[in-house]
Design a protein around this motif. Sequence first.
Motif, PDB file in Angstrom:
ATOM      1  N   SER A 210       0.853  -1.192   0.000  1.00  0.00           N
ATOM      2  CA  SER A 210       0.000   0.000   0.000  1.00  0.00           C
ATOM      3  C   SER A 210       0.886   1.239   0.000  1.00  0.00           C
ATOM      4  O   SER A 210       2.115   1.136   0.187  1.00  0.00           O
ATOM      5  CB  SER A 210      -0.875   0.019   1.254  1.00  0.00           C
ATOM      6  OG  SER A 210      -0.049   0.290   2.378  1.00  0.00           O
ATOM      7  N   GLY A 211       0.243   2.381  -0.168  1.00  0.00           N
ATOM      8  CA  GLY A 211       0.989   3.642  -0.104  1.00  0.00           C
ATOM      9  C   GLY A 211       1.603   3.840   1.268  1.00  0.00           C
ATOM     10  O   GLY A 211       2.716   4.355   1.404  1.00  0.00           O
ATOM     11  N   SER A 212       0.879   3.443   2.305  1.00  0.00           N
ATOM     12  CA  SER A 212       1.402   3.627   3.666  1.00  0.00           C
ATOM     13  C   SER A 212       2.664   2.801   3.859  1.00  0.00           C
ATOM     14  O   SER A 212       3.618   3.239   4.500  1.00  0.00           O
ATOM     15  CB  SER A 212       0.351   3.213   4.696  1.00  0.00           C
ATOM     16  OG  SER A 212      -0.777   4.048   4.569  1.00  0.00           O
TER      17      SER A 212
ATOM     18  N   HIS B 209      -0.951  13.751   4.596  1.00  0.00           N
ATOM     19  CA  HIS B 209      -1.472  12.403   4.790  1.00  0.00           C
ATOM     20  C   HIS B 209      -1.051  11.900   6.164  1.00  0.00           C
ATOM     21  O   HIS B 209      -0.040  12.342   6.711  1.00  0.00           O
ATOM     22  CB  HIS B 209      -0.948  11.453   3.695  1.00  0.00           C
ATOM     23  CG  HIS B 209      -1.548  10.082   3.779  1.00  0.00           C
ATOM     24  ND1 HIS B 209      -0.873   9.004   4.294  1.00  0.00           N
ATOM     25  CD2 HIS B 209      -2.790   9.636   3.437  1.00  0.00           C
ATOM     26  CE1 HIS B 209      -1.675   7.936   4.252  1.00  0.00           C
ATOM     27  NE2 HIS B 209      -2.828   8.295   3.730  1.00  0.00           N
TER      28      HIS B 209
ATOM     29  N   GLY C 149       0.633  15.313  -0.762  1.00  0.00           N
ATOM     30  CA  GLY C 149      -0.452  15.145   0.207  1.00  0.00           C
ATOM     31  C   GLY C 149      -1.681  14.530  -0.417  1.00  0.00           C
ATOM     32  O   GLY C 149      -1.647  14.054  -1.561  1.00  0.00           O
ATOM     33  N   SER C 150      -2.754  14.536   0.375  1.00  0.00           N
ATOM     34  CA  SER C 150      -3.992  13.861  -0.045  1.00  0.00           C
ATOM     35  C   SER C 150      -5.072  14.828  -0.506  1.00  0.00           C
ATOM     36  O   SER C 150      -6.057  14.406  -1.114  1.00  0.00           O
ATOM     37  CB  SER C 150      -4.580  13.070   1.125  1.00  0.00           C
ATOM     38  OG  SER C 150      -3.681  12.109   1.535  1.00  0.00           O
TER      39      SER C 150
ATOM     40  N   ASP D  71       5.753  12.277  -2.024  1.00  0.00           N
ATOM     41  CA  ASP D  71       4.674  11.291  -2.047  1.00  0.00           C
ATOM     42  C   ASP D  71       3.705  11.747  -3.129  1.00  0.00           C
ATOM     43  O   ASP D  71       2.941  12.697  -2.934  1.00  0.00           O
ATOM     44  CB  ASP D  71       4.000  11.249  -0.669  1.00  0.00           C
ATOM     45  CG  ASP D  71       2.844  10.258  -0.629  1.00  0.00           C
ATOM     46  OD1 ASP D  71       2.386   9.830  -1.706  1.00  0.00           O
ATOM     47  OD2 ASP D  71       2.393   9.930   0.484  1.00  0.00           O
TER      48      ASP D  71
ATOM     49  N   HIS E 174      -1.314  10.850  -5.097  1.00  0.00           N
ATOM     50  CA  HIS E 174      -2.477  11.416  -5.795  1.00  0.00           C
ATOM     51  C   HIS E 174      -2.220  11.723  -7.267  1.00  0.00           C
ATOM     52  O   HIS E 174      -2.915  11.212  -8.140  1.00  0.00           O
ATOM     53  CB  HIS E 174      -3.024  12.626  -5.037  1.00  0.00           C
ATOM     54  CG  HIS E 174      -4.149  12.221  -4.148  1.00  0.00           C
ATOM     55  ND1 HIS E 174      -5.450  12.254  -4.557  1.00  0.00           N
ATOM     56  CD2 HIS E 174      -4.145  11.698  -2.909  1.00  0.00           C
ATOM     57  CE1 HIS E 174      -6.220  11.783  -3.597  1.00  0.00           C
ATOM     58  NE2 HIS E 174      -5.455  11.438  -2.581  1.00  0.00           N
TER      59      HIS E 174
ATOM     60  N   THR F 282       0.999   5.624  -4.553  1.00  0.00           N
ATOM     61  CA  THR F 282       0.062   4.509  -4.637  1.00  0.00           C
ATOM     62  C   THR F 282      -0.134   4.241  -6.126  1.00  0.00           C
ATOM     63  O   THR F 282       0.225   5.069  -6.967  1.00  0.00           O
ATOM     64  CB  THR F 282      -1.308   4.834  -4.009  1.00  0.00           C
ATOM     65  OG1 THR F 282      -1.825   6.013  -4.642  1.00  0.00           O
ATOM     66  CG2 THR F 282      -1.198   5.054  -2.518  1.00  0.00           C
TER      67      THR F 282
ATOM     68  N   HIS G 290      -3.257   3.173  -7.294  1.00  0.00           N
ATOM     69  CA  HIS G 290      -4.695   3.007  -7.554  1.00  0.00           C
ATOM     70  C   HIS G 290      -5.491   4.302  -7.691  1.00  0.00           C
ATOM     71  O   HIS G 290      -6.712   4.262  -7.775  1.00  0.00           O
ATOM     72  CB  HIS G 290      -5.319   2.156  -6.443  1.00  0.00           C
ATOM     73  CG  HIS G 290      -4.949   2.583  -5.055  1.00  0.00           C
ATOM     74  ND1 HIS G 290      -3.824   2.126  -4.420  1.00  0.00           N
ATOM     75  CD2 HIS G 290      -5.546   3.426  -4.190  1.00  0.00           C
ATOM     76  CE1 HIS G 290      -3.749   2.654  -3.209  1.00  0.00           C
ATOM     77  NE2 HIS G 290      -4.782   3.450  -3.044  1.00  0.00           N
ATOM     78  N   LYS G 291      -4.824   5.425  -7.687  1.00  0.00           N
ATOM     79  CA  LYS G 291      -5.610   6.673  -7.778  1.00  0.00           C
ATOM     80  C   LYS G 291      -5.603   7.131  -9.242  1.00  0.00           C
ATOM     81  O   LYS G 291      -6.171   6.434 -10.084  1.00  0.00           O
ATOM     82  CB  LYS G 291      -5.033   7.697  -6.805  1.00  0.00           C
ATOM     83  CG  LYS G 291      -5.030   7.202  -5.348  1.00  0.00           C
ATOM     84  CD  LYS G 291      -4.530   8.276  -4.437  1.00  0.00           C
ATOM     85  CE  LYS G 291      -4.595   8.051  -2.981  1.00  0.00           C
ATOM     86  NZ  LYS G 291      -4.190   6.874  -2.325  1.00  0.00           N
TER      87      LYS G 291
HETATM   88  C1  LIG Z   1      -0.653  11.162  -0.269  1.00  0.00           C
HETATM   89  C2  LIG Z   1      -0.969   9.762   0.170  1.00  0.00           C
HETATM   90  N1  LIG Z   1       0.020   8.982   0.589  1.00  0.00           N
HETATM   91  C3  LIG Z   1      -0.201   7.726   1.007  1.00  0.00           C
HETATM   92  C4  LIG Z   1      -1.462   7.197   1.008  1.00  0.00           C
HETATM   93  C5  LIG Z   1      -1.674   5.828   1.578  1.00  0.00           C
HETATM   94  O1  LIG Z   1      -2.078   4.913   0.696  1.00  0.00           O
HETATM   95  P1  LIG Z   1      -2.779   3.543   1.200  1.00  0.00           P
HETATM   96  O2  LIG Z   1      -4.164   3.898   1.530  1.00  0.00           O
HETATM   97  O3  LIG Z   1      -2.599   2.651   0.009  1.00  0.00           O
HETATM   98  O4  LIG Z   1      -1.991   3.064   2.384  1.00  0.00           O
HETATM   99  C6  LIG Z   1      -2.534   7.968   0.560  1.00  0.00           C
HETATM  100  C7  LIG Z   1      -3.896   7.397   0.548  1.00  0.00           C
HETATM  101  O5  LIG Z   1      -4.873   7.987   0.496  1.00  0.00           O
HETATM  102  C8  LIG Z   1      -2.283   9.292   0.136  1.00  0.00           C
HETATM  103  O6  LIG Z   1      -3.278  10.084  -0.261  1.00  0.00           O
END
Ligand SMILES: Cc1ncc(COP(=O)(O)O)c(C=O)c1O
Length: 432
Positions: free
Chosen positions: A93-95, A122, A171-172, A197, A200, A223, A225-226
């Motif tokens: 995942s992104g995290s 985020h 950021g998100s 990061d 997005h 990530t 998947h966006k």
């Molecule tokens: C900027 C950013 N970094 C990391 C993430 C984390 O991704 P994930 O939900 O796959 O862990 C997100 C997810 O929304 C994000 O917006």
Amino acid sequence: MFYLKDADPELHQILMREVGRESATLELIASENFVSYPVLEMAGGVMTNKYAEGYPGKRYYGGCEHVDEAENLARDRAKKLFNAEYVNVQPHSGSQANMAALFTFIKTGDTIMGLDLAHGGHLTHGSPVNFSGKLFNVVSYQVDRETGRVNFDEVRKLAKEYKPKLIICGGSAYPRHIEFEDFKAVVDEIGAFLMADIAHPAGLVATGLHPSPMPYCDVVTTTTHKTLRGPRGGMIMMGKDRENTFGVVAPKSGRVKNMSELIDSMVMPGIQGGPLMHIIAAKAVAFGEALQPSFKDYTSQIVQNAQSLAEAFLNKDYHLVSGGTDTHVILIDLTNKEITGKAAEKALEKAGITVNKNMVPFDERSPFITSGIRIGTPAITTRGMKEDQMLIICDLIDQVISDPENDDVISNVISIVKELCDSFPLYDDLLN
Ligand SMILES: Cc1ncc(COP(=O)(O)O)c(C=O)c1O
């Protein structure tokens, strides 16, 4: 080849209800998209069965020849898409991409700077409820109250005062281009690492519609998947690999290595075990799609749609953070309307329009209530919607937000949402 229906009707019905929901509602969550059938097919394929700890050619398990081919293709395609010398496609995942990147470049207890969550950052950029906020000493920077853009006077001042080892940009809920070059100037002044990061805008970066972080950043995470429209997952990249001259220690051997080897060993065995090979193979499929010229048409339309929506909202006296958008995201500050983010999200959901409540910069409400909503165009653009539909969608959202308790308004909006969705079908083959 449909088996679930007979084997587990209960779950089959749940799945079909979700297909129905996705196809019959307007999906405006900025972090969501609809993958293609080929991506779905690969993500649901037999590679889910395979254990493949390690990396292509260096696995801890036998029988990896085909998953190796898939992972090599995913890496090669991602390198081409992003002009990156190094790519790791294994983060689940992104995290996890962010965790591995942070653990590679810095140690727990070090100081990092990231964009405040309430200002568009985020959780993994230093929120106290996340590992990043618990394990690092976090100094958050914010956006400027007037412009809604990152305040570089503040970033520079904080950087000089707190001397972070690493700054995270991106950021998100930041509607504007990430200012990689300005961040680079700051890290150069204090001798820190710069991590981008691009979760997005990744699809926009890949197609040249957003500046590339590669020339400026030590490490780039995303990530898949966006806007990139792949399966759920993460990825770590570097524009150029480099020698580990920073005294960073590898988890297992502690030997001095290139940064690429350090990142690889931080992803596995550092923070993950076996990679999700079905997802990695599906990433390869999505990257192949993103390399086609038509993907640039798609991402251009995402931005045009977001800008049309933004303009339509401005014409209806909505306040947009930063006054508009350069990307796929718009962040509406509802403080001049008589509704909270939470109430707007709920009323819109009733009307078949999915958005998320979102903090706005300097929000006086809690993250559970919020004063804003975030809207994104990747998913509706995948359905084929264009500027004309954006005007209709803005009008529908405005009707609901202006009169959220009015059942007549809601049922009228539901019927227009249905017409729109019928005109831009999604996953028909799965529904029939
Ligand atoms: C900027 C950013 N970094 C990391 C993430 C984390 O991704 P994930 O939900 O796959 O862990 C997100 C997810 O929304 C994000 O917006």
